[in-house]
Design a protein around this motif. Sequence first.
Motif, PDB file in Angstrom:
ATOM      1  N   MET A 185       0.832  -1.201   0.000  1.00 21.36           N
ATOM      2  CA  MET A 185       0.000   0.000   0.000  1.00 21.36           C
ATOM      3  C   MET A 185       0.870   1.256   0.000  1.00 21.36           C
ATOM      4  O   MET A 185       0.593   2.215  -0.710  1.00 21.36           O
ATOM      5  N   LYS A 186       1.940   1.233   0.779  1.00 21.66           N
ATOM      6  CA  LYS A 186       2.801   2.417   0.885  1.00 21.66           C
ATOM      7  C   LYS A 186       3.466   2.729  -0.454  1.00 21.66           C
ATOM      8  O   LYS A 186       3.514   3.900  -0.870  1.00 21.66           O
ATOM      9  N   ASN A 187       3.988   1.717  -1.135  1.00 20.88           N
ATOM     10  CA  ASN A 187       4.584   1.967  -2.451  1.00 20.88           C
ATOM     11  C   ASN A 187       3.562   2.574  -3.401  1.00 20.88           C
ATOM     12  O   ASN A 187       3.868   3.508  -4.153  1.00 20.88           O
ATOM     13  N   PHE A 188       2.334   2.046  -3.370  1.00 25.15           N
ATOM     14  CA  PHE A 188       1.295   2.562  -4.248  1.00 25.15           C
ATOM     15  C   PHE A 188       0.991   4.031  -3.944  1.00 25.15           C
ATOM     16  O   PHE A 188       0.985   4.874  -4.846  1.00 25.15           O
ATOM     17  N   VAL A 189       0.768   4.347  -2.692  1.00 17.15           N
ATOM     18  CA  VAL A 189       0.440   5.731  -2.326  1.00 17.15           C
ATOM     19  C   VAL A 189       1.633   6.657  -2.569  1.00 17.15           C
ATOM     20  O   VAL A 189       1.461   7.775  -3.057  1.00 17.15           O
ATOM     21  N   ASP A 190       2.837   6.198  -2.263  1.00 18.66           N
ATOM     22  CA  ASP A 190       4.015   7.030  -2.530  1.00 18.66           C
ATOM     23  C   ASP A 190       4.122   7.416  -3.999  1.00 18.66           C
ATOM     24  O   ASP A 190       4.540   8.528  -4.328  1.00 18.66           O
ATOM     25  N   ARG A 191       3.726   6.537  -4.874  1.00 16.93           N
ATOM     26  CA  ARG A 191       3.816   6.820  -6.305  1.00 16.93           C
ATOM     27  C   ARG A 191       2.830   7.894  -6.754  1.00 16.93           C
ATOM     28  O   ARG A 191       2.936   8.419  -7.864  1.00 16.93           O
ATOM     29  N   TRP A 192       1.882   8.240  -5.893  1.00 16.95           N
ATOM     30  CA  TRP A 192       0.994   9.354  -6.244  1.00 16.95           C
ATOM     31  C   TRP A 192       1.801  10.627  -6.482  1.00 16.95           C
ATOM     32  O   TRP A 192       1.395  11.492  -7.256  1.00 16.95           O
ATOM     33  N   SER A 193       2.957  10.732  -5.829  1.00 17.79           N
ATOM     34  CA  SER A 193       3.824  11.901  -6.058  1.00 17.79           C
ATOM     35  C   SER A 193       4.210  11.997  -7.524  1.00 17.79           C
ATOM     36  O   SER A 193       4.308  13.087  -8.083  1.00 17.79           O
ATOM     37  N   GLN A 194       4.428  10.850  -8.141  1.00 14.76           N
ATOM     38  CA  GLN A 194       4.734  10.831  -9.568  1.00 14.76           C
ATOM     39  C   GLN A 194       3.504  11.247 -10.376  1.00 14.76           C
ATOM     40  O   GLN A 194       3.613  12.022 -11.321  1.00 14.76           O
ATOM     41  N   SER A 195       2.339  10.746  -9.994  1.00 15.76           N
ATOM     42  CA  SER A 195       1.113  11.095 -10.727  1.00 15.76           C
ATOM     43  C   SER A 195       0.799  12.584 -10.631  1.00 15.76           C
ATOM     44  O   SER A 195       0.210  13.156 -11.552  1.00 15.76           O
ATOM     45  N   LEU A 196       1.168  13.204  -9.540  1.00 10.53           N
ATOM     46  CA  LEU A 196       0.934  14.645  -9.392  1.00 10.53           C
ATOM     47  C   LEU A 196       1.718  15.457 -10.423  1.00 10.53           C
ATOM     48  O   LEU A 196       1.342  16.585 -10.744  1.00 10.53           O
TER      49      LEU A 196
END
Length: 182
Positions: free
Chosen positions: A87-98
Amino acid sequence: MKIFAFNGSSRDNGNTEYMVGSLLEGIEASILDLRKYTIHPIIDKRHDPEGFSPVDDDYDTVISQVLDQDILIFATPLYWYGMSGHMKNFVDRWSQSLRDPRYDFRKIMSKKKALSLIVGGDRVYQKALPLVQQFALIYDFMGIENLGYVIGSGSKPQTVQADGRVLGDLRFWNEYLKQQTI
């Protein structure tokens, strides 16, 4: 309303999966087991001129499914007082999506609602509260409406079923979600 659940557990047929199944019983929804996807940790490029570069993994496959949803369910076991690594890797990657030029990620996410499901053993109703707050802060940052959270007590597989408190909470949220999909 489209409902999408993320199972952040690394275990098949565990307590997290049971909670998701109970929550979504009788409801049309999609469930994604994050453990079945390869999502690499974020490479921080906030201060690089390009600010964004694609990564060769399954993140785009997963996030493209999220963009079209209305209600997101984040389900995770409590690992060391936080969310699972999946879950943490997935949510952390939101920084890339931003920073992804293909879409306005924050605007899309701000139209969503989210519910957090957390399960753990040792005094979970107290020890999960920092994770409840972490999810609340993530939702707030993204503009996601925070519906709330459900905490369940269970450490060995299928032991959460003995937690009457969580079973009642799951029934409540099941009825709420059914009303949302009418």
